[in-house]
Design a protein around this motif. Structure first.
Motif, PDB file in Angstrom:
ATOM      1  N   PRO A  65       0.818  -1.206   0.000  1.00  0.00           N
ATOM      2  CA  PRO A  65       0.000   0.000   0.000  1.00  0.00           C
ATOM      3  C   PRO A  65       0.856   1.262   0.000  1.00  0.00           C
ATOM      4  O   PRO A  65       1.969   1.270   0.540  1.00  0.00           O
ATOM      5  CB  PRO A  65      -0.821  -0.113   1.287  1.00  0.00           C
ATOM      6  CG  PRO A  65      -0.064  -1.042   2.162  1.00  0.00           C
ATOM      7  CD  PRO A  65       0.738  -1.938   1.263  1.00  0.00           C
ATOM      8  N   ALA A  66       0.329   2.293  -0.621  1.00  0.00           N
ATOM      9  CA  ALA A  66       1.015   3.588  -0.695  1.00  0.00           C
ATOM     10  C   ALA A  66      -0.042   4.685  -0.802  1.00  0.00           C
ATOM     11  O   ALA A  66      -1.192   4.423  -1.178  1.00  0.00           O
ATOM     12  CB  ALA A  66       1.952   3.632  -1.901  1.00  0.00           C
ATOM     13  N   PHE A  67       0.366   5.911  -0.487  1.00  0.00           N
ATOM     14  CA  PHE A  67      -0.527   7.058  -0.611  1.00  0.00           C
ATOM     15  C   PHE A  67      -0.497   7.567  -2.044  1.00  0.00           C
ATOM     16  O   PHE A  67       0.552   7.562  -2.687  1.00  0.00           O
ATOM     17  CB  PHE A  67      -0.104   8.180   0.342  1.00  0.00           C
ATOM     18  CG  PHE A  67      -0.344   7.838   1.779  1.00  0.00           C
ATOM     19  CD1 PHE A  67      -1.613   7.948   2.329  1.00  0.00           C
ATOM     20  CD2 PHE A  67       0.691   7.391   2.574  1.00  0.00           C
ATOM     21  CE1 PHE A  67      -1.840   7.620   3.654  1.00  0.00           C
ATOM     22  CE2 PHE A  67       0.486   7.067   3.899  1.00  0.00           C
ATOM     23  CZ  PHE A  67      -0.782   7.180   4.443  1.00  0.00           C
ATOM     24  N   ARG A  90      -8.837   2.789   1.587  1.00  0.00           N
ATOM     25  CA  ARG A  90      -8.838   3.954   2.478  1.00  0.00           C
ATOM     26  C   ARG A  90      -8.778   5.235   1.654  1.00  0.00           C
ATOM     27  O   ARG A  90      -7.992   5.340   0.708  1.00  0.00           O
ATOM     28  CB  ARG A  90      -7.617   3.895   3.404  1.00  0.00           C
ATOM     29  CG  ARG A  90      -7.464   5.049   4.357  1.00  0.00           C
ATOM     30  CD  ARG A  90      -8.395   4.906   5.568  1.00  0.00           C
ATOM     31  NE  ARG A  90      -8.131   5.906   6.580  1.00  0.00           N
ATOM     32  CZ  ARG A  90      -8.856   7.014   6.729  1.00  0.00           C
ATOM     33  NH1 ARG A  90      -9.862   7.279   5.929  1.00  0.00           N
ATOM     34  NH2 ARG A  90      -8.582   7.867   7.677  1.00  0.00           N
ATOM     35  N   ASN A  92      -8.056   9.054   2.696  1.00  0.00           N
ATOM     36  CA  ASN A  92      -7.589   9.815   3.859  1.00  0.00           C
ATOM     37  C   ASN A  92      -8.020  11.274   3.867  1.00  0.00           C
ATOM     38  O   ASN A  92      -8.165  11.863   4.935  1.00  0.00           O
ATOM     39  CB  ASN A  92      -6.061   9.778   3.921  1.00  0.00           C
ATOM     40  CG  ASN A  92      -5.554   8.394   4.196  1.00  0.00           C
ATOM     41  OD1 ASN A  92      -5.641   7.521   3.338  1.00  0.00           O
ATOM     42  ND2 ASN A  92      -5.033   8.171   5.379  1.00  0.00           N
ATOM     43  N   VAL A 144      -6.758  12.100  -1.445  1.00  0.00           N
ATOM     44  CA  VAL A 144      -5.547  11.354  -1.109  1.00  0.00           C
ATOM     45  C   VAL A 144      -6.041  10.008  -0.594  1.00  0.00           C
ATOM     46  O   VAL A 144      -6.827   9.944   0.355  1.00  0.00           O
ATOM     47  CB  VAL A 144      -4.694  12.066  -0.046  1.00  0.00           C
ATOM     48  CG1 VAL A 144      -3.470  11.213   0.319  1.00  0.00           C
ATOM     49  CG2 VAL A 144      -4.244  13.435  -0.546  1.00  0.00           C
ATOM     50  N   TYR A 146      -5.181   5.561   0.034  1.00  0.00           N
ATOM     51  CA  TYR A 146      -4.137   4.630   0.471  1.00  0.00           C
ATOM     52  C   TYR A 146      -4.562   3.218   0.108  1.00  0.00           C
ATOM     53  O   TYR A 146      -5.586   2.716   0.581  1.00  0.00           O
ATOM     54  CB  TYR A 146      -3.950   4.756   1.980  1.00  0.00           C
ATOM     55  CG  TYR A 146      -2.826   3.934   2.567  1.00  0.00           C
ATOM     56  CD1 TYR A 146      -1.506   4.308   2.375  1.00  0.00           C
ATOM     57  CD2 TYR A 146      -3.086   2.801   3.320  1.00  0.00           C
ATOM     58  CE1 TYR A 146      -0.471   3.581   2.924  1.00  0.00           C
ATOM     59  CE2 TYR A 146      -2.054   2.058   3.872  1.00  0.00           C
ATOM     60  CZ  TYR A 146      -0.745   2.452   3.677  1.00  0.00           C
ATOM     61  OH  TYR A 146       0.294   1.724   4.222  1.00  0.00           O
ATOM     62  N   ASP A 147      -3.797   2.587  -0.783  1.00  0.00           N
ATOM     63  CA  ASP A 147      -4.063   1.199  -1.152  1.00  0.00           C
ATOM     64  C   ASP A 147      -2.865   0.669  -1.935  1.00  0.00           C
ATOM     65  O   ASP A 147      -1.884   1.391  -2.150  1.00  0.00           O
ATOM     66  CB  ASP A 147      -5.348   1.086  -1.976  1.00  0.00           C
ATOM     67  CG  ASP A 147      -6.071  -0.246  -1.737  1.00  0.00           C
ATOM     68  OD1 ASP A 147      -5.389  -1.275  -1.504  1.00  0.00           O
ATOM     69  OD2 ASP A 147      -7.306  -0.260  -1.790  1.00  0.00           O
ATOM     70  N   THR A 148      -2.971  -0.563  -2.378  1.00  0.00           N
ATOM     71  CA  THR A 148      -1.883  -1.186  -3.129  1.00  0.00           C
ATOM     72  C   THR A 148      -1.784  -0.599  -4.530  1.00  0.00           C
ATOM     73  O   THR A 148      -2.738  -0.003  -5.037  1.00  0.00           O
ATOM     74  CB  THR A 148      -2.111  -2.701  -3.253  1.00  0.00           C
ATOM     75  OG1 THR A 148      -3.313  -2.911  -4.017  1.00  0.00           O
ATOM     76  CG2 THR A 148      -2.212  -3.377  -1.896  1.00  0.00           C
ATOM     77  N   VAL A 166       1.516   8.517  -7.165  1.00  0.00           N
ATOM     78  CA  VAL A 166       1.716   7.632  -6.023  1.00  0.00           C
ATOM     79  C   VAL A 166       3.060   7.918  -5.365  1.00  0.00           C
ATOM     80  O   VAL A 166       4.078   8.061  -6.041  1.00  0.00           O
ATOM     81  CB  VAL A 166       1.658   6.146  -6.463  1.00  0.00           C
ATOM     82  CG1 VAL A 166       1.762   5.219  -5.261  1.00  0.00           C
ATOM     83  CG2 VAL A 166       0.383   5.872  -7.247  1.00  0.00           C
ATOM     84  N   PRO A 169       6.103   3.527  -0.972  1.00  0.00           N
ATOM     85  CA  PRO A 169       5.376   2.855   0.114  1.00  0.00           C
ATOM     86  C   PRO A 169       5.816   3.261   1.521  1.00  0.00           C
ATOM     87  O   PRO A 169       5.050   3.107   2.468  1.00  0.00           O
ATOM     88  CB  PRO A 169       5.657   1.371  -0.125  1.00  0.00           C
ATOM     89  CG  PRO A 169       6.017   1.268  -1.556  1.00  0.00           C
ATOM     90  CD  PRO A 169       6.678   2.563  -1.915  1.00  0.00           C
ATOM     91  N   TRP A 173       1.636   9.015   6.682  1.00  0.00           N
ATOM     92  CA  TRP A 173       0.590  10.025   6.754  1.00  0.00           C
ATOM     93  C   TRP A 173       1.024  11.155   7.691  1.00  0.00           C
ATOM     94  O   TRP A 173       1.557  10.912   8.761  1.00  0.00           O
ATOM     95  CB  TRP A 173      -0.717   9.405   7.243  1.00  0.00           C
ATOM     96  CG  TRP A 173      -1.834  10.405   7.305  1.00  0.00           C
ATOM     97  CD1 TRP A 173      -2.412  10.912   8.428  1.00  0.00           C
ATOM     98  CD2 TRP A 173      -2.480  11.025   6.199  1.00  0.00           C
ATOM     99  NE1 TRP A 173      -3.394  11.819   8.083  1.00  0.00           N
ATOM    100  CE2 TRP A 173      -3.460  11.901   6.716  1.00  0.00           C
ATOM    101  CE3 TRP A 173      -2.338  10.929   4.813  1.00  0.00           C
ATOM    102  CZ2 TRP A 173      -4.285  12.673   5.902  1.00  0.00           C
ATOM    103  CZ3 TRP A 173      -3.155  11.695   4.002  1.00  0.00           C
ATOM    104  CH2 TRP A 173      -4.121  12.547   4.549  1.00  0.00           C
TER     105      TRP A 173
END
Length: 189
Positions: A65-67, A90, A92, A144, A146-148, A166, A169, A173
């Motif tokens: 996962p990454a933002f 997610r 955020n 923003v 957050y997931d893979t 992206v 990873p 936050w």
């Protein structure tokens, strides 16, 4: 007498340390972002930003996962944004126009993302009431999330999303900045 002088010296030294600690940047000010940034660089064209964002999306690890900053082609109503973002684990924050991101909670039992988006828009509208002739935002320009990498690429393929950038990873936050994206046709582009 020596003990009394020593005690006075210790109290003065302790007071000095406390005053120093109070004004020290490490304890007095919030920590600044640690270098990671989402969004357009100053002076960067939309075309250059899009290329950079596409490369970051392509490089995002499939299973980590990454933002990511997901910018919509046009402002979306809460229901539309919730539909587009439904596959993500997610969301955020949401971004409206050029404002700083508005942090979002996850929906509680019995609620949906649409409810969360609408509640935040209602709060913004309430805060603007009585200010004057200020337009109340009704749509969401970006989020923003957050997931893979796999999930982010799937959502980024939706035609409602114009860019998806992206972060690595290891980005945390609250430790990265977010700058607005000026899409073609938006003010300033």
């Amino acid at each position: 007498m020596a003990q009394r002088i020593l005690a006075i010296f210790a109290v003065v030294a302790l007071a000095g340390v406390l005053v120093f600690a109070f004004f020290d940047d490490a304890t007095h000010k919030p920590l600044a972002p640690q270098g990671d940034m989402l969004g357009m660089d100053s002076g960067e064209s939309f075309r250059d930003y899009t290329a950079r964002a596409e490369a970051s999306l392509a490089d995002a690890p499939a299973d980590q996962p990454a933002f990511a900053l997901l910018t919509f082609t046009q402002p979306l109503a809460p229901a539309e944004a919730a539909d587009v973002l439904e596959p993500l684990g997610r969301v955020n924050a949401m971004i409206i126009a050029l404002a700083s991101p508005f942090d979002l909670p996850e929906p509680i039992a019995g609620e949906t993302r649409e409810d969360v988006f609408q509640r935040q828009l209602d709060r913004i509208a309430h805060s603007l009431s009585g200010v004057g002739n200020v337009p109340v935002p009704e749509g969401i320009d970006a989020v923003v999330a957050y997931d893979t990498g796999t999930a982010l690429r799937e959502v980024a393929a939706d035609p409602a999303i114009i860019t998806a950038e992206v972060l690595p990873p290891d980005a945390a936050w609250g430790r990265f900045g977010v700058r607005p994206v000026s899409a073609p046709g938006a003010p300033g582009e």
